[in-house]
Write an enzyme that holds these catalytic residues in place. Sequence first.
Site, mmCIF file in Angstrom:
data_model
loop_
_atom_site.group_PDB
_atom_site.id
_atom_site.type_symbol
_atom_site.label_atom_id
_atom_site.label_comp_id
_atom_site.label_asym_id
_atom_site.label_seq_id
_atom_site.Cartn_x
_atom_site.Cartn_y
_atom_site.Cartn_z
ATOM 1 N N TYR A 156 0.839 -1.209 0.000
ATOM 2 C CA TYR A 156 0.000 0.000 0.000
ATOM 3 C C TYR A 156 0.872 1.256 0.000
ATOM 4 C CZ TYR A 156 -3.638 3.261 1.651
ATOM 5 O OH TYR A 156 -4.521 4.316 1.774
ATOM 6 N N ALA A 158 3.976 1.603 -0.955
ATOM 7 C CA ALA A 158 4.684 1.732 -2.234
ATOM 8 C C ALA A 158 3.731 2.242 -3.318
ATOM 9 C CB ALA A 158 5.284 0.379 -2.638
ATOM 10 N N SER A 159 2.498 1.726 -3.324
ATOM 11 C CA SER A 159 1.547 2.151 -4.362
ATOM 12 C C SER A 159 1.200 3.633 -4.200
ATOM 13 C CB SER A 159 0.261 1.308 -4.307
ATOM 14 O OG SER A 159 -0.526 1.642 -3.169
ATOM 15 N N LYS A 160 1.038 4.083 -2.941
ATOM 16 C CA LYS A 160 0.622 5.470 -2.714
ATOM 17 C C LYS A 160 1.784 6.445 -2.967
ATOM 18 C CE LYS A 160 -3.739 4.811 -1.648
ATOM 19 N NZ LYS A 160 -4.806 5.292 -2.538
ATOM 20 N N ILE A 189 -8.573 8.772 8.351
ATOM 21 C CA ILE A 189 -9.928 9.270 8.121
ATOM 22 C C ILE A 189 -10.895 8.214 8.661
ATOM 23 C CG2 ILE A 189 -11.599 10.082 6.415
ATOM 24 C CD1 ILE A 189 -8.942 11.780 6.682
HETATM 25 N N1 LIG Z 1 -9.774 5.937 5.164
HETATM 26 C C1 LIG Z 1 -8.569 6.412 5.338
HETATM 27 O O1 LIG Z 1 -8.123 6.603 6.487
HETATM 28 C C2 LIG Z 1 -7.703 6.740 4.168
HETATM 29 C C3 LIG Z 1 -6.516 7.447 4.394
HETATM 30 C C4 LIG Z 1 -5.703 7.771 3.296
HETATM 31 C C5 LIG Z 1 -6.063 7.390 2.023
HETATM 32 N N2 LIG Z 1 -7.223 6.679 1.843
HETATM 33 C C6 LIG Z 1 -7.541 6.291 0.473
HETATM 34 O O2 LIG Z 1 -8.818 6.815 0.132
HETATM 35 C C7 LIG Z 1 -9.455 5.963 -0.813
HETATM 36 C C8 LIG Z 1 -10.846 5.610 -0.341
HETATM 37 O O3 LIG Z 1 -10.743 4.975 0.916
HETATM 38 P P1 LIG Z 1 -12.019 4.652 1.839
HETATM 39 O O4 LIG Z 1 -11.549 4.703 3.236
HETATM 40 O O5 LIG Z 1 -13.185 5.474 1.416
HETATM 41 O O6 LIG Z 1 -12.236 3.118 1.481
HETATM 42 P P2 LIG Z 1 -13.496 2.371 0.839
HETATM 43 O O7 LIG Z 1 -13.149 0.923 0.844
HETATM 44 O O8 LIG Z 1 -14.756 2.797 1.504
HETATM 45 O O9 LIG Z 1 -13.491 2.925 -0.667
HETATM 46 C C9 LIG Z 1 -12.710 2.400 -1.699
HETATM 47 C C10 LIG Z 1 -13.623 2.081 -2.866
HETATM 48 O O10 LIG Z 1 -12.828 1.668 -3.980
HETATM 49 C C11 LIG Z 1 -13.527 0.614 -4.622
HETATM 50 N N3 LIG Z 1 -12.615 -0.206 -5.410
HETATM 51 C C12 LIG Z 1 -11.679 -1.080 -4.946
HETATM 52 N N4 LIG Z 1 -11.057 -1.684 -5.977
HETATM 53 C C13 LIG Z 1 -11.600 -1.184 -7.114
HETATM 54 C C14 LIG Z 1 -11.393 -1.428 -8.495
HETATM 55 N N5 LIG Z 1 -10.484 -2.329 -8.908
HETATM 56 N N6 LIG Z 1 -12.123 -0.735 -9.404
HETATM 57 C C15 LIG Z 1 -13.061 0.163 -9.000
HETATM 58 N N7 LIG Z 1 -13.313 0.424 -7.687
HETATM 59 C C16 LIG Z 1 -12.596 -0.240 -6.765
HETATM 60 C C17 LIG Z 1 -14.149 -0.175 -3.472
HETATM 61 O O11 LIG Z 1 -15.193 -1.010 -3.919
HETATM 62 C C18 LIG Z 1 -14.597 0.943 -2.543
HETATM 63 O O12 LIG Z 1 -15.937 1.345 -2.799
HETATM 64 C C19 LIG Z 1 -8.515 4.772 -1.018
HETATM 65 O O13 LIG Z 1 -7.719 4.986 -2.166
HETATM 66 C C20 LIG Z 1 -7.662 4.802 0.242
HETATM 67 O O14 LIG Z 1 -6.406 4.212 0.028
HETATM 68 C C21 LIG Z 1 -8.036 6.353 2.871
#
Ligand SMILES: NC(=O)c1ccc[n+]([C@@H]2O[C@H](COP(=O)([O-])OP(=O)(O)OC[C@H]3O[C@@H](n4cnc5c(N)ncnc54)[C@H](O)[C@@H]3O)[C@@H](O)[C@H]2O)c1
Length: 252
Positions: A156, A158-160, A189
């Site tokens: 994760y 590395a990807s970010k 979050i």
């Molecule tokens: N929640 C946190 O604390 C946090 C912090 C930093 C970054 N993020 C990033 O924010 C983004 C959203 O996170 P979230 O907490 O809302 O999670 P979440 O799981 O609620 O949302 C992610 C969404 O992406 C969709 N998804 C996954 N793989 C997919 C694919 N191959 N094609 C299309 N859709 C796909 C999932 O079905 C899901 O609805 C993510 O990229 C996460 O890495 C989240």
Amino acid sequence: MRLSNKNAIITGGAGSIGSAVAERFLEEGANVLIVDLDQRSINSTVNRLKNKGGRIDGFSADVSKASSVKEMLDHAMKFFEKGRIDILANIAGIGPFSKFTEIKESDWDRTIDVNLKGTFLTSQEISKVMIKQGGGVIINMSSTNGILAEEGLAAYNASKAGVILLSKTMALELAKYNIRVNSVCPGFIRTKLQDEAGLPKDMIDNYIKKIPLGRFGTPMDVANLFLFLASDESAFITGTEIVIDGGQICQE
Ligand SMILES: NC(=O)c1ccc[n+]([C@@H]2O[C@H](COP(=O)([O-])OP(=O)(O)OC[C@H]3O[C@@H](n4cnc5c(N)ncnc54)[C@H](O)[C@@H]3O)[C@@H](O)[C@H]2O)c1
């Protein structure tokens, strides 16, 4: 209205943060296509948000697959008037947890495929549309994990980190076409999924101690930053990453 009549695609749009971004964009007058995997959660998000402002539609696509991204684009060209796409928010993401020595190759591949390759594939297709129409805005979801490491999340992290440099390179190459590209780096979050997972109270309290503002972020905090970066208020901002973490990573 800050996004009047703008057309926006939001990947991961049925998720916690993605649906908050969709809601803010709709409230500010944008038309929104949410893209996610599961048709049922897409439908329930569309139903929940359909009276918030602009037009909303959903499409099921896997952002890690080029053919699926092309199908999504075909749908977008029909949904949006004159096939115009002003804003792309790449929010789809996954983060499987595992010790470094135990990461399965399949989990490594899937994480990089969704978070990094997915951002590349959608951005490449949609930037071609933006070039033809004379401009646009792309906002890519990174994380504070793209800047500082956290144990158990090597793939994760590395990807970010990759998303940040991908975004900067896109910003350089696309600036001459009036396309701005930035990434967003949220800290912790608090989402519905995490609440449902039932994190232990002492773990939550310990984590909050690391955040100078003394609370977790909310999906709406992040949605407001996406709105700012999508709007003309950020017209001179491109090629950068913005941290939104309550001050967590500014300290020693
Ligand atoms: N929640 C946190 O604390 C946090 C912090 C930093 C970054 N993020 C990033 O924010 C983004 C959203 O996170 P979230 O907490 O809302 O999670 P979440 O799981 O609620 O949302 C992610 C969404 O992406 C969709 N998804 C996954 N793989 C997919 C694919 N191959 N094609 C299309 N859709 C796909 C999932 O079905 C899901 O609805 C993510 O990229 C996460 O890495 C989240």
